[in-house]
Design a protein around this motif. Structure first.
Motif, PDB file in Angstrom:
ATOM      1  N   GLN A  67       0.837  -1.193   0.000  1.00  0.00           N
ATOM      2  CA  GLN A  67       0.000   0.000   0.000  1.00  0.00           C
ATOM      3  C   GLN A  67       0.880   1.255   0.000  1.00  0.00           C
ATOM      4  O   GLN A  67       0.574   2.236  -0.673  1.00  0.00           O
ATOM      5  CB  GLN A  67      -0.921   0.002   1.222  1.00  0.00           C
ATOM      6  N   GLY A  68       1.976   1.207   0.752  1.00  0.00           N
ATOM      7  CA  GLY A  68       2.892   2.342   0.768  1.00  0.00           C
ATOM      8  C   GLY A  68       3.482   2.598  -0.602  1.00  0.00           C
ATOM      9  O   GLY A  68       3.651   3.740  -1.024  1.00  0.00           O
ATOM     10  N   ARG A  69       3.790   1.512  -1.333  1.00  0.00           N
ATOM     11  CA  ARG A  69       4.338   1.648  -2.686  1.00  0.00           C
ATOM     12  C   ARG A  69       3.314   2.292  -3.619  1.00  0.00           C
ATOM     13  O   ARG A  69       3.647   3.146  -4.439  1.00  0.00           O
ATOM     14  CB  ARG A  69       4.745   0.270  -3.203  1.00  0.00           C
ATOM     15  N   LYS A  70       2.042   1.890  -3.467  1.00  0.00           N
ATOM     16  CA  LYS A  70       0.980   2.485  -4.286  1.00  0.00           C
ATOM     17  C   LYS A  70       0.833   3.966  -3.985  1.00  0.00           C
ATOM     18  O   LYS A  70       0.660   4.791  -4.879  1.00  0.00           O
ATOM     19  CB  LYS A  70      -0.343   1.759  -4.038  1.00  0.00           C
TER      20      LYS A  70
ATOM     21  N   LEU B 196      -2.232  22.013   1.876  1.00  0.00           N
ATOM     22  CA  LEU B 196      -2.747  20.648   1.912  1.00  0.00           C
ATOM     23  C   LEU B 196      -1.696  19.690   1.382  1.00  0.00           C
ATOM     24  O   LEU B 196      -1.095  19.917   0.330  1.00  0.00           O
ATOM     25  CB  LEU B 196      -4.024  20.557   1.073  1.00  0.00           C
ATOM     26  N   GLY B 197      -1.450  18.607   2.123  1.00  0.00           N
ATOM     27  CA  GLY B 197      -0.434  17.641   1.719  1.00  0.00           C
ATOM     28  C   GLY B 197      -0.949  16.218   1.755  1.00  0.00           C
ATOM     29  O   GLY B 197      -2.137  15.977   1.951  1.00  0.00           O
ATOM     30  N   ASP B 198      -0.037  15.260   1.562  1.00  0.00           N
ATOM     31  CA  ASP B 198      -0.312  13.819   1.559  1.00  0.00           C
ATOM     32  C   ASP B 198      -1.337  13.433   0.503  1.00  0.00           C
ATOM     33  O   ASP B 198      -2.523  13.271   0.782  1.00  0.00           O
ATOM     34  CB  ASP B 198      -0.773  13.342   2.934  1.00  0.00           C
ATOM     35  N   PHE B 199      -0.847  13.268  -0.729  1.00  0.00           N
ATOM     36  CA  PHE B 199      -1.713  12.893  -1.853  1.00  0.00           C
ATOM     37  C   PHE B 199      -1.595  11.398  -2.159  1.00  0.00           C
ATOM     38  O   PHE B 199      -1.864  10.960  -3.279  1.00  0.00           O
ATOM     39  CB  PHE B 199      -1.356  13.721  -3.092  1.00  0.00           C
ATOM     40  N   GLY B 200      -1.215  10.608  -1.151  1.00  0.00           N
ATOM     41  CA  GLY B 200      -1.036   9.177  -1.371  1.00  0.00           C
ATOM     42  C   GLY B 200      -2.315   8.447  -1.735  1.00  0.00           C
ATOM     43  O   GLY B 200      -2.280   7.408  -2.392  1.00  0.00           O
TER      44      GLY B 200
END
Length: 698
Positions: A383-386, A488-492
């Protein structure tokens, strides 16, 4: 408006010193500091090697600092027992002429002011000078040499207005964050004071200090200024490590010029440098050859099949990454070695936070002279890789002042790394829930954060060429820069979709408490799901409460609209009901007393109209029926006071979609880029189409 600080006590001392030092009936032309700190033990003699090294250092300081942005730290007599270490820097509230004059005259006269002293600290109007027989420690000296209150023509010295105090608090917060995040260790800014007036300020540290030491020094001075001059329109406090000043009225600030390479150095001769360089190269070659032989023996012992399989997997993964990032422009691809060195090889001392899919470290990239935040994705996390791939592919295309900038990325050395601009003030949630009372986020800053977050979401949903669904809007993903501007951040978890279309995914993404009830059932994200999360965040900012609000059963009305989601025991042993913040605020709205839900810690110090508008828009965005929610443009128009707020029903509409009870539990959300830790867990819920849906809780 003309303004001036009157340094009364120190000015008198300077005049007395000037008169006392006159010799032979003529004026003394030596530039004299405020009372200097001159050592008296183990003085050097006129014919000593220390004196020769000191003269060499002092002679080199003006040119070295002039070519290095008005700051220089170096030494003379390197490697000897008589090595002398020195430092000089200009203050930014003096112009270039005053700075260069101080850089030239201070070193020229200090030996006369402190004859024979091996260790000296001297402060002048325009600069600070230090030298010693030992390396100058890169730790902040929290003592201060002098402090003065200020007067401004036409403005009374004493003020008691709460608005003035609010302006001072906001200004100090801006300066403290800004000076730590600046490579120049310098920050200046302003905040509204009253009418057309503004309060201006300057914070500055000597550039040998790192961000933490500088922030510590300025924060200490902020506390002392508040104690020394609680009701003044101006004040200043100055020490050997940092300087803090504020006043109602414009401050004349002169930023130092960019350094001119190559920098001047005072040290060993070129021949000794060449010899040392050759010796270093020989040692490195020996180490490299020896290490290579050991590595070769070890590598040959590995099973050949395992080696080939690992190589194929890594090469295939790297090719897939490169293919995904081909269309992205802007961010730089870093080498792993660059980022490892920038973080002291991912030292725990550099760690800012930790999340479910990795950790975030503070780093300094020397080649770019830039402080950054580096996210290191956990090895083996699919999931982290995605999320890594999604982040680079999407955010690299976006450009907006209210989005965290992605500086670069790296998938070398078996690591997945993302490099962001550093946000000195961390995440919004730390300021809402972890701040000390004295550092409480005032309402004007909260309102600006609301507008900035709305502007970011408007860009993502409607103003960019494609629609971007963020899918994880929450306070820990709202970062604050040095001036407390929201980014705004974290677009994972983000997804690109066509305008007017929904995401096709059936996996629930986001954080419980912020997830749209409709999305909990269908698993399909849309702009309305982001708007729902945005509404919850607005209510958090206004109320200072997390999404799930604890209400004591003995102090609440039994009402169908406030039906609890979870029952638990409070710290005092009494049973509490935990209801969602939307339900909680809607109760106040229905009684015509919505302002009673405002953050009690603000003690009523807010614009009532702004507060009510933010809470009503929050309810409007987060109401259970997605068809009744506004678009982000409609919500932003109301927040900007361009159109009147909507009229909502007194009772909250009964939600049609309810998640299974066993999925409704909560863990606190914490930032991963601003200096705090975070936790992560997961749960599953059954969707109507029998597909398994996973929800991420951070």
């Amino acid at each position: 408006m003309a303004s001036r600080f009157f340094f009364l006590v120190v000015a008198v001392v300077a005049r007395l010193c000037s008169a006392a030092m006159a010799t032979g009936g003529r004026a003394d032309d030596i530039l004299r500091p405020w009372p200097p700190d001159c050592s008296t033990a183990d003085n050097y003699t006129a014919d000593s090697q220390y004196k020769k090294n000191l003269d060499q250092l002092l002679a080199a300081l003006p040119a070295a600092a002039g070519d290095n942005g008005w700051f220089y730290q170096g030494s003379a007599g390197a490697g000897t027992d008589d090595e002398v270490f020195g430092l000089i820097m200009c203050y930014a509230d003096h112009n270039a002429t005053a700075c260069l004059d101080c850089l030239s005259r201070a070193p020229a006269g200090i030996a006369t002011v402190c004859p024979g002293s091996r260790n000296v600290r001297a402060m002048y109007d325009a600069c600070v000078l230090r030298y010693s027989a030992a390396p100058i420690p890169a730790t902040a000296d929290l003592s201060y040499l002098h402090s003065v209150n200020g007067t401004v023509r036409g403005v009374p010295v004493g003020v008691t207005s709460e608005s003035a105090r609010a302006a001072w608090v906001a200004l100090m917060s801006e300066l403290t964050g800004g000076v730590a995040g600046s490579p120049l260790r310098l920050a200046n800014g302003s905040t509204p004071y009253s009418g057309s007036q503004a309060m201006y300020g300057l914070a500055q540290c000597t550039r040998d200090l790192n961000a933490s030491e500088c922030s510590s020094c300025v924060s200490s001075y902020t506390d002392r200024l508040g104690d020394l001059f609680p009701n003044n329109t101006g004040g200043a406090i100055k020490g050997y490590s940092c300087y803090l000043r504020y006043q109602v009225g414009v401050l004349d600030i002169t930023l130092p010029p960019a350094p001119t390479p190559p920098a001047i150095s005072v040290g060993p001769s070129s021949s000794s440098k060449s010899a040392d360089h050759s010796k270093t190269i020989g040692i490195l070659i020996g180490v490299f050859v020896g290490s290579s032989l050991i590595a070769l023996v070890f590598f040959m012992r590995l099973p050949r099949r395992k080696r080939e399989k690992s190589k194929l997997v890594d090469e295939e993964a790297a090719r897939e990454m490169d293919d995904e990032f081909e269309e992205g422009t802007g961010p730089k691809q870093f080498r792993y070695s660059e980022l490892a060195m920038a973080t002291d090889y991912f030292s725990d001392k550099r760690k800012l936070g930790e999340g479910g899919f990795g950790s975030v470290y503070r780093g300094y990239i020397k080649e770019m002279d830039l402080h950054v935040a580096i996210k290191r994705v956990s090895k083996g996390s699919k999931q982290g890789r995605k999320e890594y791939a999604s982040e680079v592919r999407i955010i690299s295309l976006l450009r907006h002042r209210n989005l965290v900038q992605l500086i670069g990325w790296c998938h070398g050395g078996g690591e997945l790394l993302l490099v962001y601009e550093l946000m000195p003030n961390g995440s919004l949630d730390t300021h809402l829930y972890s701040a000390r009372d004295g550092a409480l986020l005032p309402w004007p800053l909260r309102h600006e954060i609301v507008l900035g977050l709305g502007s970011a979401l408007l860009y993502l949903h409607q103003d960019w060429e494609q629609c971007v669904l963020h899918r994880d809007i929450k306070p820990s993903n709202v970062m604050l820069d040095a001036s407390f501007h929201a980014k705004l951040g974290d677009f994972g978890l983000a997804r690109l979709v066509g305008h007017g279309r929904r995401s096709h995914t059936t996996v629930i993404a986001g954080t419980l408490g912020y997830i749209d009830p409709d999305c909990m059932i269908t698993g399909r994200a849309s702009t309305e799901t982001d708007v729902y999360s945005f509404g919850v965040v607005l209510l958090e900012i206004a109320c200072g409460r997390r999404p799930l609000v604890a209400v004591s059963r003995s102090h609440r009305e039994e009402d169908v609209m406030s039906r609890p989601l979870v029952a638990r025991h409070g710290e005092d042993g009494r049973e509490e009901d935990v209801i969602h913040i939307v339900q909680w605020v809607w109760e106040f709205y229905g009684r015509g007393a919505i302002l009673d839900a405002a953050d009690a810690r603000l003690k009523g110090e807010f614009d009532a109209s702004e507060m009510e508008t933010v809470m009503v828009v929050g309810l409007w965005c987060a109401q259970p029926d997605r068809s009744l929610r506004p678009s982000i443009r409609q919500a932003v128009n109301v927040l900007r006071r361009e159109v009147p707020p909507p009229s909502l029903p007194a009772g909250m509409p009964v939600p049609i979609f309810l998640s299974p009870p066993n999925t409704l539990y909560y863990t606190s959300s914490v930032a991963t880029m601003g200096g705090s830790t975070s936790t992560s867990t997961s749960t599953t819920a059954s969707a109507p189409d029998k597909e398994k849906c996973s929800a991420k809780l951070i």
